[in-house]
Scaffold this active site. Structure first.
Site, mmCIF file in Angstrom:
data_model
loop_
_atom_site.group_PDB
_atom_site.id
_atom_site.type_symbol
_atom_site.label_atom_id
_atom_site.label_comp_id
_atom_site.label_asym_id
_atom_site.label_seq_id
_atom_site.Cartn_x
_atom_site.Cartn_y
_atom_site.Cartn_z
ATOM 1 N N ALA A 1 -6.027 -5.073 1.310
ATOM 2 C CA ALA A 1 -5.649 -5.706 1.343
ATOM 3 C C ALA A 1 -3.990 -6.549 0.761
ATOM 4 C CB ALA A 1 -6.669 -7.267 0.073
ATOM 5 N N ASP B 1 -6.968 0.996 3.187
ATOM 6 C CA ASP B 1 -7.684 0.347 3.604
ATOM 7 C C ASP B 1 -7.118 -0.443 2.166
ATOM 8 O OD1 ASP B 1 -8.814 -1.869 5.025
ATOM 9 O OD2 ASP B 1 -10.140 -0.969 5.214
ATOM 10 N N ARG C 1 -15.326 5.860 -1.757
ATOM 11 C CA ARG C 1 -16.262 5.391 -0.324
ATOM 12 C C ARG C 1 -17.526 6.177 -0.354
ATOM 13 N NH1 ARG C 1 -15.373 4.773 5.197
ATOM 14 N NH2 ARG C 1 -12.988 5.751 4.911
ATOM 15 N N PRO D 1 -7.679 8.456 -1.106
ATOM 16 C CA PRO D 1 -8.242 7.508 -1.178
ATOM 17 C C PRO D 1 -9.459 7.500 0.493
ATOM 18 C CG PRO D 1 -6.111 7.356 0.111
ATOM 19 C CD PRO D 1 -6.021 8.513 -0.928
ATOM 20 N N ARG E 1 -10.662 -11.697 -1.333
ATOM 21 C CA ARG E 1 -11.117 -12.713 -0.923
ATOM 22 C C ARG E 1 -12.459 -12.789 -1.456
ATOM 23 N NH1 ARG E 1 -12.296 -18.297 0.885
ATOM 24 N NH2 ARG E 1 -11.262 -19.349 -0.096
ATOM 25 N N GLY E 2 -13.118 -11.683 -0.424
ATOM 26 C CA GLY E 2 -14.661 -11.787 -0.612
ATOM 27 C C GLY E 2 -14.967 -11.213 -2.004
ATOM 28 N N GLU E 3 -14.415 -9.934 -2.989
ATOM 29 C CA GLU E 3 -14.533 -9.420 -4.131
ATOM 30 C C GLU E 3 -14.613 -10.998 -4.578
ATOM 31 O OE1 GLU E 3 -15.571 -6.877 -4.835
ATOM 32 O OE2 GLU E 3 -15.557 -5.529 -3.456
ATOM 33 N N SER F 1 -18.813 -6.288 0.106
ATOM 34 C CA SER F 1 -17.895 -7.395 0.463
ATOM 35 C C SER F 1 -17.951 -7.662 1.956
ATOM 36 C CB SER F 1 -16.986 -7.262 -0.106
ATOM 37 O OG SER F 1 -15.880 -6.151 0.083
ATOM 38 N N HIS F 2 -18.197 -6.575 2.545
ATOM 39 C CA HIS F 2 -17.760 -6.772 3.815
ATOM 40 C C HIS F 2 -18.938 -6.320 5.325
ATOM 41 C CE1 HIS F 2 -13.838 -7.024 2.825
ATOM 42 N NE2 HIS F 2 -13.433 -7.616 3.970
HETATM 43 P P1 NDP Z 1 -9.485 -1.775 -3.116
HETATM 44 O O1 NDP Z 1 -7.892 -1.982 -3.775
HETATM 45 O O2 NDP Z 1 -10.272 -1.342 -3.131
HETATM 46 O O3 NDP Z 1 -9.511 -0.073 -2.296
HETATM 47 C C1 NDP Z 1 -8.109 -0.008 -1.681
HETATM 48 C C2 NDP Z 1 -7.892 1.697 -1.136
HETATM 49 O O4 NDP Z 1 -7.434 2.090 -1.903
HETATM 50 C C3 NDP Z 1 -8.843 1.551 -0.535
HETATM 51 O O5 NDP Z 1 -8.350 2.852 0.906
HETATM 52 C C4 NDP Z 1 -9.224 3.111 -1.119
HETATM 53 O O6 NDP Z 1 -10.272 4.215 -1.194
HETATM 54 C C5 NDP Z 1 -8.218 3.284 -2.470
HETATM 55 N N1 NDP Z 1 -8.578 3.805 -3.512
HETATM 56 C C6 NDP Z 1 -8.551 2.622 -3.939
HETATM 57 N N2 NDP Z 1 -8.677 4.125 -5.497
HETATM 58 C C7 NDP Z 1 -8.125 5.069 -5.285
HETATM 59 C C8 NDP Z 1 -8.308 5.713 -6.340
HETATM 60 N N3 NDP Z 1 -8.104 5.654 -7.964
HETATM 61 N N4 NDP Z 1 -7.218 6.774 -5.685
HETATM 62 C C9 NDP Z 1 -6.881 6.805 -3.956
HETATM 63 N N5 NDP Z 1 -7.109 6.564 -3.794
HETATM 64 C C10 NDP Z 1 -8.290 4.960 -4.111
HETATM 65 O O7 NDP Z 1 -9.889 -2.480 -1.209
HETATM 66 P P2 NDP Z 1 -9.584 -3.955 -0.957
HETATM 67 O O8 NDP Z 1 -9.744 -4.295 -2.852
HETATM 68 O O9 NDP Z 1 -7.681 -4.217 -1.086
HETATM 69 O O10 NDP Z 1 -9.766 -4.367 0.212
HETATM 70 C C11 NDP Z 1 -10.892 -4.552 0.254
HETATM 71 C C12 NDP Z 1 -11.152 -4.626 1.955
HETATM 72 O O11 NDP Z 1 -11.723 -5.553 2.854
HETATM 73 C C13 NDP Z 1 -10.670 -3.790 2.714
HETATM 74 O O12 NDP Z 1 -11.948 -3.091 3.405
HETATM 75 C C14 NDP Z 1 -10.257 -4.547 4.089
HETATM 76 O O13 NDP Z 1 -10.063 -4.679 5.530
HETATM 77 C C15 NDP Z 1 -11.158 -5.907 3.952
HETATM 78 N N6 NDP Z 1 -10.171 -6.626 4.490
HETATM 79 C C16 NDP Z 1 -11.190 -7.547 5.277
HETATM 80 C C17 NDP Z 1 -10.064 -8.860 5.855
HETATM 81 C C18 NDP Z 1 -10.176 -9.841 7.357
HETATM 82 O O14 NDP Z 1 -9.411 -10.866 7.623
HETATM 83 N N7 NDP Z 1 -10.992 -8.896 7.968
HETATM 84 C C19 NDP Z 1 -8.888 -9.452 5.028
HETATM 85 C C20 NDP Z 1 -8.839 -9.564 3.409
HETATM 86 C C21 NDP Z 1 -9.365 -7.653 3.407
HETATM 87 P P3 NDP Z 1 -11.732 4.231 -1.801
HETATM 88 O O15 NDP Z 1 -12.575 3.416 -0.896
HETATM 89 O O16 NDP Z 1 -12.541 5.435 -1.654
HETATM 90 O O17 NDP Z 1 -11.952 3.732 -3.000
#
Ligand code: NDP
Length: 331
Positions: free
Chosen positions: A184, A182, A307, A303, A190-192, A51-52
């Site tokens: 939101a 990392d 990824r 976390p 929102r991308g998702e 999504s990014h």
């Molecule tokens: P997710 O809910 O997919 O993940 C959030 C975090 O939780 C990640 O670091 C993930 O690690 C971790 N995580 C998930 N499952 C587990 C688990 N079972 N145990 C431990 N850790 C876990 O991300 P969001 O949907 O909240 O965000 C998505 C992205 O969107 C982010 O990268 C954010 O920077 C980006 N974003 C950018 C914006 C902008 O304006 N530029 C605006 C909004 C969002 P892992 O990756 O290893 O699963």
């Protein structure tokens, strides 16, 4: 590049950067900006953060073509106060500014124990784990956040006010990649939601509300209404904190102000980013004790390990993107 029967294009990872650099240069980026942004998109695709990654290219290109974003930006650094690195993004995309600020900010944090970068006049459209990981690779603890355009209501409200406002944190480790989260402030990025709308999937219950404030799992209705903060009022307070740090504190636009100024060309609005760097001092060994205890529990992981597990598969197998997205990037 290989056309698949399912309407997708298969790309080897090695094909991603040349494709992106060529397209960005044709839309007006100079070499330095195209290289920095293509590295950011490449890393997103390499780690399964689709999504990014390439998904964002039409938006990146639209804002270069409309003249909103400066493809020849030269981000400038200055020490406005001993612990504050002011970074003027020169109206360009954020990745070049991140590359330029990482080492000086880490150095400042090591000298003083703590330092902050106030990145202004920039356009952030990417995942934040990249910049905090860059800093952790320089040996410092890092925390970053940025605002966007309104997508989330305040607690109890129904009208978008806060951006999806991500917060990213990285902890350096000796002999291992940094531990990074990392996320939101919204239930999901929102991308998702946009990808779900494109692919015709429903969203999980609780992800958003329609324009009348009613709960819905239809991504198209959520795009017209609002996403919801994670954890109810707790997530809403974090989204509010991000507005205050990444806009009010550093002298940039709040999400609602950014929306008023934006030309809605499909790319990101102008905004800022708050980045904190801290010297971990003697804390690394203690952290390893915690990470070990987490991993001792069956079913638990750190976390960023999710990824990185995707990365191994993607490096082997490459990626697939919709053919129409590929055509847009090439054209
Ligand atoms: P997710 O809910 O997919 O993940 C959030 C975090 O939780 C990640 O670091 C993930 O690690 C971790 N995580 C998930 N499952 C587990 C688990 N079972 N145990 C431990 N850790 C876990 O991300 P969001 O949907 O909240 O965000 C998505 C992205 O969107 C982010 O990268 C954010 O920077 C980006 N974003 C950018 C914006 C902008 O304006 N530029 C605006 C909004 C969002 P892992 O990756 O290893 O699963």
């Amino acid at each position: 590049m290989k056309e698949m029967e399912n309407g997708q294009i298969h790309l080897e990872l090695a094909e991603v950067k040349p494709l992106v650099v060529d397209s960005l240069k044709r839309a007006g980026c100079n070499g330095e900006n195209a290289d920095a942004l293509s590295e950011c998109i490449f890393q997103a695709e390499r780690h399964g953060a689709h999504s990014h990654g390439l998904f964002r290219m039409p938006g990146y290109l639209a804002s270069l073509r409309s003249g909103k974003v400066n493809g020849n930006a030269g981000p400038r650094l200055s020490n406005s106060k001993p612990a504050v690195l002011s970074v003027d993004g020169d109206g360009g995309y954020a990745p070049l500014a991140h590359q330029r600020l990482a080492k000086p900010l880490a150095e400042l944090a090591k000298q003083q124990g703590i330092a902050m970068a106030a990145l202004t006049n920039t356009f952030h459209f990417a995942a934040l784990w990249q910049e905090v990981e860059m800093l952790a690779n320089e040996g410092v603890v890092a925390l970053a956040c940025t605002a966007f355009k309104p997508a989330l209501p305040p607690a109890g409200g129904t009208k978008p006010l806060y951006g999806t406002n991500p917060v990213a944190f990285a902890w350096p480790r000796e002999g291992a990649e940094p531990c990074v989260f990392d996320q939101a402030s919204a239930v999901m990025a929102r991308g998702e939601v946009m990808i779900a709308a494109r692919e015709g999937h429903q969203l999980p219950a609780g992800a958003g509300i329609d324009a009348q404030g009613n709960p819905t799992t239809d991504p198209n209705e959520v795009l017209k209404g609002a996403l919801l903060p994670f954890g109810g009022y707790k997530g809403a307070s974090i989204a509010m904190m991000v507005e205050l740090l990444a806009a009010s504190l550093i002298g940039e636009q709040l999400s609602f102000e950014a929306a008023e100024q934006d030309n809605n060309d499909g790319g990101p609005p102008r905004g800022g980013e708050f980045i904190l760097a801290i010297d971990p001092a003697n804390g690394l060994a203690s952290a390893e004790g915690l990470f070990g205890k987490i991993l001792d529990q069956e079913g638990a992981r750190l976390p960023s390990d999710g990824r990185r597990a995707k990365r191994e598969k993607i490096v082997r197998e490459g990626i697939q993107i919709p053919a129409d997205l590929y055509e847009k990037i090439v054209a």
